[in-house]
Design a protein around this motif. Structure first.
Motif, short mmCIF file in Angstrom:
data_model
loop_
_atom_site.label_atom_id
_atom_site.label_comp_id
_atom_site.label_asym_id
_atom_site.label_seq_id
_atom_site.Cartn_x
_atom_site.Cartn_y
_atom_site.Cartn_z
N HIS A 93 0.81 -1.23 0.00
CA HIS A 93 0.00 0.00 0.00
C HIS A 93 0.84 1.27 0.00
N VAL A 94 2.14 1.13 -0.14
CA VAL A 94 2.96 2.35 -0.18
C VAL A 94 3.63 2.47 -1.55
N PRO B 120 -3.71 3.45 2.90
CA PRO B 120 -3.77 4.44 1.80
C PRO B 120 -4.54 5.70 2.18
N GLU B 121 -5.55 5.56 3.02
CA GLU B 121 -6.31 6.74 3.45
C GLU B 121 -5.43 7.67 4.27
N VAL B 123 -2.16 7.79 4.18
CA VAL B 123 -1.13 8.35 3.28
C VAL B 123 -1.72 9.51 2.47
N ASP B 124 -2.93 9.34 1.98
CA ASP B 124 -3.56 10.41 1.20
C ASP B 124 -3.75 11.67 2.04
#
Lengths: 440, 477
Positions: A93-94, B120-121, B123-124
């Motif tokens: 996910h990175v 991902p949330e 990171v966003d």
């Protein structure tokens, strides 16, 4: 413990999939900690701990995790398997990491010291004996410290040292005390006795009626322990490449301007003379010596692998924090035995304490005197000094106002035990400084 | 897993006067985006136990990450050996320590758990905030980060004590550095102070998503600002500087283990002496300070301390009068003073010592505007960036990220490098006005260092803005 870590490394190797690479760094210790107050034991015990940090890499994607280990591979296997699976999931996910850098030039090595430590009970007995009839407070920390590195490319590095660090004070009353440190690898009763006698002699002086001085500028002698505190603060962002390139370094006026220290001042990261491992968490080997300040001018930065990749320069094996671990300040010409006489009239600063920046970009620092700090007249100690706050720039202290460094240097083994026992050290002279500003 | 550990404790516990086991597991996850680049995600799990043996007048501990029954037996043997070695040589009389009999559970209230938001949330979110920090080409470094902590502890004693606690916290961070020539200025998201127990709801509590442009702009504003003026003047401190002032010049000097001398070789002693409790006027009558580990959202809240003492809110200073020290049951037994439930350890591998937990200045009656209007010449300072105090916790000097002049009752221009110095013993007596509830903010700090062996621990502070008279203020070189 080295064999166990090799087993962990082999296990990790077996968990890899396809083109995955791993790097693993290990730290472990078996330490005794005995804390003293009023020459009696406050807390005593043992700590045994092991932890591994794994960076699971595929191409330029990676994720890092760490876990404590028991030392029994069968018990640790599920933890390691779970961690690797979790890192694999995280990695998915990175995005790619443009600044990933790990050692691909395999350079294995080991440095394993012999265990010559004293029995814990015997050391505690010696410390209690030294405290008889006195108010002794401090800590005895001793045992094995282990650091390892492994990668799926086949690199293996190992470091084991067995050391003790007795860090203590004899107290007179309130904040009047003499601080002493006795650290090393083999307990020498005669050497310890000399330390105790010297501290007891100083304690007799500390017991005199103290003198309070007014804020102002004074000639001072900074002992190696006091100078170590100042250099320690400077190390906080002063020498790392990231701090330089992001303009957060307290030495910005040396980098962007024309500020200089005195020509006789050289500050180095001297790994070959220190007690820290010569490898770091991504597997890079440190050079024997990096001159950070050379003859008063800025020399080289400490460059972590990540900064190396980010700024396009070679790494010199610095940790991710880019701070010195074996710092060394060059010697001068003032004989240690003449330091008091050369001070003349002024302040003998035994220790500094709680340093911080009052103006970071001017490299202006503040802090307190502590422990055995004395008022000196005509080369004679007159009385202990009540604690004073200083506020000075490093450019004055080690630059225009530096009158001399001692010819002898002192090896200081850091007594820090945050999270684990430190392997940081310093080798420094004392410093005679003019017009040192005390403010409160 | 905890049931298994409890069975192993019962099986491995030696026949001694008393013994205990303290398990601690701490999980961390850190996600950050620096200069719009996602940094390596850092995860860690740290778990182990400390067993303690009290026997025949001695006391010893052993800490191990080996949680098997054999591992516990080995640890108990080591602890028993240290108890034997220290019998009759301790600074305290272990017979006077109260038994650990409390049983209970405690958990941080969490509205939106860390795990409920996929990576991902997060990171966003951080990518967005990172981009918003870079408001000008002179912003040379910028970063937004999240640090989640999840701690589970179990304390078992041979006297039947059993305490299970789970503490979860979030520590968001942000900074922007502006630079030009030999000058650089950094502005942050409250230093390290904007952190609380709870889950992702903490972000909204501190308005994390609205902060980035302001932080970037203020870094630029500081870059072009004049130095803070020098002189004795009124000083209005924002909550994110007040917490440092409380921490260093009230919290540490009131720690009972310092007063008893334990810390004299490292963190220092205290200008406070045992005879001052109940009689010493610590500050002006406006000063009210509570030890409050019961405030659910605060960073160092808990149900019980690590010696098994139930947590309770207590006034340590009321109407300026010093009432009680910050000392747990061991220190209380040594000093013969009533204290608080504050014996805490940073991890399974360090023994409990006296810490602050949550130490708060209670709100007063003054609005922020009234405090500003009352000042003819002064400075309003925000966000700690430098701290230094003597080992008796008396002579201090603190620096802040941002200052703003107060002239004739109005906030005027921004000044950089604001510093002030003073003496704890007199500083709090110059407390002139205390902000009301609208200025009150619940914060904390993740990094309070103390103890031998060294320990770094999370501490909470809540405070209003406060106004002090006649403070020695100064700026840069």
């Amino acid at each position: 413990m080295q064999e166990y870590f090799n087993d962990v490394a082999d296990l990790l190797q077996g968990l890899l999939q396809k083109d995955e690479v791993y790097t693993a760094s290990f730290s472990g210790e078996e330490s005794d900690f005995v804390r003293f107050n009023k020459s009696a034991v406050r807390q005593a015990g043992a700590v045994s701990q092991r932890a591994v940090t794994v960076d699971l890499i595929e191409g330029r994607r990676h994720a890092a995790g760490s876990t404590t280990l028991t030392g029994d591979l069968e018990l640790d296997r599920p933890r390691l398997v779970d961690m690797v699976e979790d890192l694999r999931e995280t990695r998915a996910h990175v995005p790619e990491d443009p600044f990933l850098l790990y050692a691909t030039d395999v350079r294995s090595g080991e440095r394993v010291a012999e265990n010559r430590l004293p029995d814990g009970a015997a050391a505690v007995g010696a410390v209690r004996d030294a405290g008889q009839g006195r108010d002794l407070v401090g800590i005895y920390a001793a045992g094995g410290i282990h650091t390892g590195f492994a990668s799926s490319l086949g690199q293996r590095n190992w470091y084991t040292s067995y050391s003790y660090n007795l860090d203590w004070c004899f107290y007179h009353r309130a904040d009047k005390a003499v601080k002493t440190n006795y650290a090393g690898f083999e307990w020498d009763p005669a050497a310890f006795s000399r330390k105790v006698e010297l501290a007891a002699e100083q304690l007799a002086v500390v017991a005199h009626k103290p003198i309070a001085i007014k804020p102002g500028q004074y000639r001072v002698y900074l002992t190696p322990a006091a100078l170590y505190e100042l250099v320690g603060l400077l190390s906080w962002g002063g020498f790392g490449l990231k701090a330089h390139r992001t303009k957060q370094t307290p030495l910005i006026r040396m980098i962007e301007g024309d500020a200089r220290l005195a020509p006789g001042v050289t500050i180095s990261e001297h790994t070959a003379q220190g007690v820290a491992p010569n490898f770091q968490g991504a597997g890079f080997i440190r050079p024997e010596r990096v001159d950070l300040i050379k003859d008063g001018a800025f020399g080289q930065c400490l460059v972590s692998p990540r900064s190396a990749q980010e700024y396009g320069v070679p790494t010199n094996g610095a940790s991710s924090r880019e701070t010195p671990e074996s710092v060394e300040v060059s010697a001068g010409t003032v004989p240690q035995a003449e330091a008091l006489a050369r001070l003349g009239t002024g302040v003998w600063v035994g220790n500094l304490w709680y340093l911080n920046y009052s103006d970071r970009t001017a490299c202006r620092t503040t802090g307190m005197t502590r422990f055995a700090t004395f008022w000196v007249e005509d080369g004679q100690i007159k009385a202990p000094l009540d604690v004073m706050r200083f506020d000075e720039t490093v450019y004055r202290v080690l630059g225009q106002n530096l009158d001399g460094l001692t010819a002898e240097r002192e090896m200081i083994l850091d007594s820090d035990t945050y999270f684990k026992r430190s392997t940081v050290s310093g080798r420094l002279p004392g410093a005679l400084v003019n017009d040192f500003a005390f403010t409160l | 897993m905890l049931d298994v550990l409890e069975r192993r404790f019962r099986a491995a516990a030696p026949k001694v006067d008393r013994c205990s086991l303290r398990f601690m597991q701490e999980r961390h996850e850190q996600v950050s985006v620096r200069q719009d680049v996602v940094q390596p995600v850092q995860k860690s799990t740290d778990a182990g136990v400390m067993v303690t043996v009290v026997d025949k007048g001695g006391m010893g501990y052993a800490a191990t990450s080996d949680l098997s029954e054999a591992g516990l037996r080995r640890a108990f043997a080591q602890a028993a050996e240290w108890a034997r070695r220290t019998a009759g040589k301790l600074v305290l009389d272990v017979e006077r320590l109260p038994a650990v009999t409390a049983q209970g559970e405690y958990a941080s209230p969490v509205a939106r758990a860390w795990e409920t938001s996929p990576l991902p949330e997060k990171v966003d979110l951080l990518r967005g905030e990172s981009a918003r920090l870079k408001v000008d080409p002179r912003i040379v470094d910028w970063e937004a980060s999240l640090w989640s902590v999840d701690v589970e502890t179990l304390l078992l004693s041979s006297e039947g004590g059993r305490i299970h606690q789970r503490l979860r916290a979030l520590m968001p961070g942000m900074h922007a550095t502006a630079a030009e020539g030999v000058e650089s200025q950094t502005r942050t998201f409250g230093g390290h102070a904007f952190c609380r127990q709870g889950g992702l709801e903490v972000l909204d509590q501190f308005e994390f998503r609205a902060a980035a442009p302001r932080i970037g702009r203020q870094a630029l504003e500081l870059l072009g600002a004049p130095d803070c003026p020098s002189g004795a003047m009124d000083l209005l401190l924002a909550p994110d500087q007040m917490i440092l002032q409380i921490h260093e010049s009230i919290g540490h000097p009131l720690e009972l283990d310092r007063i008893l001398g334990d810390e004299r070789n490292y963190a220092g002693t205290s200008f406070v002496t045992p005879d001052m409790f109940g009689t010493y006027q610590y500050g002006s009558k406006l000063l009210n300070v509570t030890f409050d580990p019961t405030r659910p959202e605060q960073l160092a809240s808990y149900g019980f301390d690590d010696e098994g003492t139930p947590a309770r809110r207590e006034f340590v200073i009321k109407d300026g009068l010093l009432l009680r020290p910050l000392g747990g049951r061991t220190s209380q037994a040594r000093a013969g003073l009533e204290g608080v439930a504050n014996a805490r350890s940073m991890s399974w591998n360090r023994p409990p010592i006296d810490r602050m937990a949550n130490l708060n200045v209670e709100p007063g009656a003054s609005s922020f505007d009234d405090m500003v209007k009352s000042v003819e010449r002064g400075v309003f300072m925000e966000t700690n960036c430098s701290w230094s105090i003597d080992d008796s916790r008396n002579k201090f000097q603190f620096g802040c990220e941002l200052g703003r002049l107060i002239e004739n009752g109005e906030l005027t221009k921004v000044v950089k490098k604001p510093n002030y110095r003073g003496i704890s013993a007199t500083f709090w007596r110059d407390l002139k006005m205390v902000g009301d509830e609208r200025t009150f903010l619940v914060m904390g700090t993740p990094n309070c260092g103390k103890g031998e062996p060294n320990q770094v621990i999370r501490v909470g502070h809540a405070t209003p803005a406060c106004l002090f008279a006649g403070v020695d203020v100064f700026g840069g070189a």
